[in-house]
Design an enzyme around this catalytic site. Structure first.
Site, PDB file in Angstrom:
ATOM      1  N   ILE A  57      43.553  32.176 -34.684  1.00  0.00           N
ATOM      2  CA  ILE A  57      42.277  31.662 -34.163  1.00  0.00           C
ATOM      3  C   ILE A  57      41.342  32.819 -33.808  1.00  0.00           C
ATOM      4  O   ILE A  57      40.162  32.807 -34.164  1.00  0.00           O
ATOM      5  CB  ILE A  57      42.512  30.717 -32.966  1.00  0.00           C
ATOM      6  CG1 ILE A  57      43.076  29.387 -33.482  1.00  0.00           C
ATOM      7  CG2 ILE A  57      41.228  30.506 -32.163  1.00  0.00           C
ATOM      8  CD1 ILE A  57      43.519  28.433 -32.412  1.00  0.00           C
ATOM      9  N   VAL A  60      39.904  34.368 -36.992  1.00  0.00           N
ATOM     10  CA  VAL A  60      38.838  33.575 -37.602  1.00  0.00           C
ATOM     11  C   VAL A  60      37.587  33.555 -36.717  1.00  0.00           C
ATOM     12  O   VAL A  60      36.463  33.664 -37.212  1.00  0.00           O
ATOM     13  CB  VAL A  60      39.320  32.140 -37.909  1.00  0.00           C
ATOM     14  CG1 VAL A  60      38.170  31.238 -38.325  1.00  0.00           C
ATOM     15  CG2 VAL A  60      40.397  32.170 -38.984  1.00  0.00           C
ATOM     16  N   GLU A  61      37.774  33.434 -35.425  1.00  0.00           N
ATOM     17  CA  GLU A  61      36.626  33.325 -34.511  1.00  0.00           C
ATOM     18  C   GLU A  61      35.814  34.619 -34.426  1.00  0.00           C
ATOM     19  O   GLU A  61      34.597  34.585 -34.523  1.00  0.00           O
ATOM     20  CB  GLU A  61      37.090  32.920 -33.103  1.00  0.00           C
ATOM     21  CG  GLU A  61      37.609  31.491 -33.006  1.00  0.00           C
ATOM     22  CD  GLU A  61      36.519  30.436 -33.081  1.00  0.00           C
ATOM     23  OE1 GLU A  61      35.327  30.790 -33.166  1.00  0.00           O
ATOM     24  OE2 GLU A  61      36.861  29.249 -33.058  1.00  0.00           O
ATOM     25  N   THR A  62      36.490  35.766 -34.207  1.00  0.00           N
ATOM     26  CA  THR A  62      35.757  37.013 -33.934  1.00  0.00           C
ATOM     27  C   THR A  62      36.323  38.238 -34.643  1.00  0.00           C
ATOM     28  O   THR A  62      35.786  39.330 -34.459  1.00  0.00           O
ATOM     29  CB  THR A  62      35.760  37.317 -32.419  1.00  0.00           C
ATOM     30  OG1 THR A  62      37.111  37.458 -31.981  1.00  0.00           O
ATOM     31  CG2 THR A  62      35.032  36.257 -31.635  1.00  0.00           C
TER      32      THR A  62
END
Length: 187
Positions: A57, A60-62
């Site tokens: 996560i 993908v997020e940052t």
């Protein structure tokens, strides 16, 4: 003739080197790094969530870049929306965390993000794919899709998710999750 033999030996050595690289997955860690391992491990263990999912996560997020704020206002490594953060802070009884802290301190962001994942797991009966979708689109939307039969919560039917961003998000997180599991074996 001697020159040709030398080239064959070099070719065999080169091919052996390539085989060794591809058999040994350690080199893949260069393409799939996991930063903040201690923080992820600690908070994932505390909240009983899969650390590889947390890492996927974050990727993908940052892409592990701290202090990020999205155009929509999501904060920090795990891109937690301010309203969600306030809700988590109240439910988890963590009054010493501010939104600025959440944005600037990776450890606190991971703490809240893993707590939220634990909450999503309980809301979606441990359906990891639905949890990933809910992390992106929100639990209300995902519950609506599941209840109406629009989507059944499985990865192989992700094409039925009505929001393209969430559909793509689930696919990307699932991809990175599988890569991390394959490369690192254990966290």
């Amino acid at each position: 003739m001697k020159w040709l033999r030398k080239k064959r030996v070099l070719l065999v050595l080169f091919l052996s080197f390539l085989v060794l690289i591809f058999v040994n997955t350690q080199w893949l860690t260069l393409f799939y790094p996991i930063h903040y391992k201690d923080e992820i491990r600690h908070h994932a263990e505390t909240n009983k969530v899969d650390p590889f999912l947390v890492a996927a996560i974050i990727r993908v997020e940052t892409n592990y870049k701290a202090s990020q704020e999205s155009p929509k206002g999501a904060l920090g490594l795990m891109q937690i929306m301010p309203d969600t953060a306030k809700w988590i802070i109240g439910k988890a009884n963590l009054p010493d965390i501010s939104l600025d802290t959440l944005k600037r301190e990776p450890d606190r962001n991971i703490q809240l993000g893993t707590w939220y994942l634990k909450s999503l797991y309980s809301q979606f009966n441990n359906n990891e794919i639905a949890v990933i979708a809910a992390y992106n689109a929100g639990p209300g939307k995902v519950k609506g899709w599941l209840k109406s039969g629009t989507w059944d919560g499985r990865l192989d039917t992700v094409k039925n998710i009505p929001i393209g961003e969430t559909r793509h998000y689930v696919q990307r997180v699932s991809h990175y999750y599988q890569q991390y599991v394959d490369i690192y074996k254990e966290f």
